[in-house]
Design a protein around this motif. Structure first.
Motif, PDB file in Angstrom:
ATOM      1  N   GLU A   1     -18.426  17.187   4.877  1.00  0.00           N
ATOM      2  CA  GLU A   1     -18.899  16.199   3.673  1.00  0.00           C
ATOM      3  C   GLU A   1     -18.133  16.691   2.345  1.00  0.00           C
ATOM      4  O   GLU A   1     -17.837  15.873   1.622  1.00  0.00           O
ATOM      5  N   LEU A   2     -17.998  17.995   2.238  1.00  0.00           N
ATOM      6  CA  LEU A   2     -17.354  18.383   1.039  1.00  0.00           C
ATOM      7  C   LEU A   2     -15.907  18.150   1.189  1.00  0.00           C
ATOM      8  O   LEU A   2     -15.199  17.588   0.015  1.00  0.00           O
ATOM      9  N   LEU A   3     -15.107  18.491   2.325  1.00  0.00           N
ATOM     10  CA  LEU A   3     -13.862  17.810   2.409  1.00  0.00           C
ATOM     11  C   LEU A   3     -13.741  16.374   2.133  1.00  0.00           C
ATOM     12  O   LEU A   3     -12.520  16.201   1.508  1.00  0.00           O
ATOM     13  N   ASP A   4     -14.631  15.660   2.529  1.00  0.00           N
ATOM     14  CA  ASP A   4     -14.604  14.268   2.149  1.00  0.00           C
ATOM     15  C   ASP A   4     -14.557  13.924   0.768  1.00  0.00           C
ATOM     16  O   ASP A   4     -13.764  13.161   0.192  1.00  0.00           O
ATOM     17  N   MET A   5     -15.394  14.488   0.105  1.00  0.00           N
ATOM     18  CA  MET A   5     -15.563  14.408  -1.470  1.00  0.00           C
ATOM     19  C   MET A   5     -14.145  14.906  -1.941  1.00  0.00           C
ATOM     20  O   MET A   5     -13.718  14.334  -2.896  1.00  0.00           O
ATOM     21  N   THR A   6     -13.500  15.964  -1.837  1.00  0.00           N
ATOM     22  CA  THR A   6     -12.414  16.556  -2.116  1.00  0.00           C
ATOM     23  C   THR A   6     -11.270  15.292  -1.856  1.00  0.00           C
ATOM     24  O   THR A   6     -10.523  15.227  -2.746  1.00  0.00           O
ATOM     25  N   ASP A   7     -11.437  14.838  -0.835  1.00  0.00           N
ATOM     26  CA  ASP A   7     -10.325  13.692  -0.394  1.00  0.00           C
ATOM     27  C   ASP A   7     -10.552  12.598  -1.554  1.00  0.00           C
ATOM     28  O   ASP A   7      -9.516  11.736  -1.955  1.00  0.00           O
TER      29      ASP A   7
ATOM     30  N   ARG B   1       0.926  -1.092  -0.100  1.00  0.00           N
ATOM     31  CA  ARG B   1       0.012   0.045   0.076  1.00  0.00           C
ATOM     32  C   ARG B   1       0.885   1.106  -0.018  1.00  0.00           C
ATOM     33  O   ARG B   1       0.921   1.743   1.054  1.00  0.00           O
ATOM     34  N   PRO B   2       1.437   1.613  -1.316  1.00  0.00           N
ATOM     35  CA  PRO B   2       2.581   2.838  -1.205  1.00  0.00           C
ATOM     36  C   PRO B   2       1.626   4.103  -0.723  1.00  0.00           C
ATOM     37  O   PRO B   2       2.491   4.844  -0.080  1.00  0.00           O
ATOM     38  N   GLU B   3       0.393   4.402  -0.808  1.00  0.00           N
ATOM     39  CA  GLU B   3      -0.027   5.579  -0.587  1.00  0.00           C
ATOM     40  C   GLU B   3      -0.111   5.544   1.170  1.00  0.00           C
ATOM     41  O   GLU B   3      -0.026   6.802   1.503  1.00  0.00           O
ATOM     42  N   GLU B   4       0.245   4.792   1.858  1.00  0.00           N
ATOM     43  CA  GLU B   4       0.104   4.580   3.244  1.00  0.00           C
ATOM     44  C   GLU B   4       1.488   5.077   3.609  1.00  0.00           C
ATOM     45  O   GLU B   4       1.752   5.523   4.876  1.00  0.00           O
ATOM     46  N   ASN B   5       2.625   5.023   2.868  1.00  0.00           N
ATOM     47  CA  ASN B   5       3.724   5.215   3.350  1.00  0.00           C
ATOM     48  C   ASN B   5       4.550   6.532   2.620  1.00  0.00           C
ATOM     49  O   ASN B   5       5.697   6.742   3.009  1.00  0.00           O
ATOM     50  N   ILE B   6       3.729   7.372   1.850  1.00  0.00           N
ATOM     51  CA  ILE B   6       4.347   8.120   1.248  1.00  0.00           C
ATOM     52  C   ILE B   6       4.157   9.668   2.044  1.00  0.00           C
ATOM     53  O   ILE B   6       3.013   9.680   2.255  1.00  0.00           O
TER      54      ILE B   6
ATOM     55  N   SER C   1      -7.747  11.244  -3.884  1.00  0.00           N
ATOM     56  CA  SER C   1      -7.268   9.981  -3.881  1.00  0.00           C
ATOM     57  C   SER C   1      -7.618   9.038  -5.431  1.00  0.00           C
ATOM     58  O   SER C   1      -6.905   8.418  -5.747  1.00  0.00           O
ATOM     59  N   MET C   2      -8.740   9.411  -5.897  1.00  0.00           N
ATOM     60  CA  MET C   2      -8.887   8.911  -7.380  1.00  0.00           C
ATOM     61  C   MET C   2      -7.803   9.133  -8.158  1.00  0.00           C
ATOM     62  O   MET C   2      -7.292   8.650  -9.208  1.00  0.00           O
ATOM     63  N   HIS C   3      -7.570  10.559  -8.089  1.00  0.00           N
ATOM     64  CA  HIS C   3      -6.461  11.243  -9.026  1.00  0.00           C
ATOM     65  C   HIS C   3      -5.172  10.674  -8.652  1.00  0.00           C
ATOM     66  O   HIS C   3      -4.386  10.018  -9.644  1.00  0.00           O
ATOM     67  N   SER C   4      -4.905  10.365  -7.493  1.00  0.00           N
ATOM     68  CA  SER C   4      -3.621   9.981  -7.095  1.00  0.00           C
ATOM     69  C   SER C   4      -3.608   8.347  -7.686  1.00  0.00           C
ATOM     70  O   SER C   4      -2.555   7.886  -7.927  1.00  0.00           O
TER      71      SER C   4
END
Length: 89
Positions: free
Chosen positions: A54-60, A14-19, A64-67
């Motif tokens: 909720e807006l911040l969660d959607m932004t996240d 899970r590289p996203e957890e270590n970056i 995440s999709m982009h990453s």
């Protein structure tokens, strides 16, 4: 350590957890974000703050999709570079 293929198969990679970005501004920007969120929590009603969360969660989610796509694209490009360098030398 298991092979990289085993790690992927078992879901251990899970590289996203270590970056953690090395950019010197990363931590200060995160601190500023946290400070501002806390200010909004004090200023807004409970319902308004919930809407902001909720807006911040959607932004996240979008980030995440982009990453994920950027990671996949980088992996594909790296693979193509390895293939090309192997067979064109």
């Amino acid at each position: 350590m298991k092979s990289i293929l085993e790690e992927i198969y078992y879901g251990n990679l899970r590289p996203e957890e270590n970056i953690v970005p090395k950019d010197s501004e990363y931590r200060s920007i995160n601190k500023e974000i946290t400070t501002n969120i806390e200010k909004f929590q004090k200023k807004l009603s409970e319902d308004d703050f919930k809407q902001l969360e909720e807006l911040l969660d959607m932004t996240d989610q979008v980030h995440s999709m982009h990453s994920k796509e950027a990671f996949a694209s980088g992996f594909k490009i790296g693979t193509l570079i390895m293939i090309e360098s192997r067979f064109t030398s």
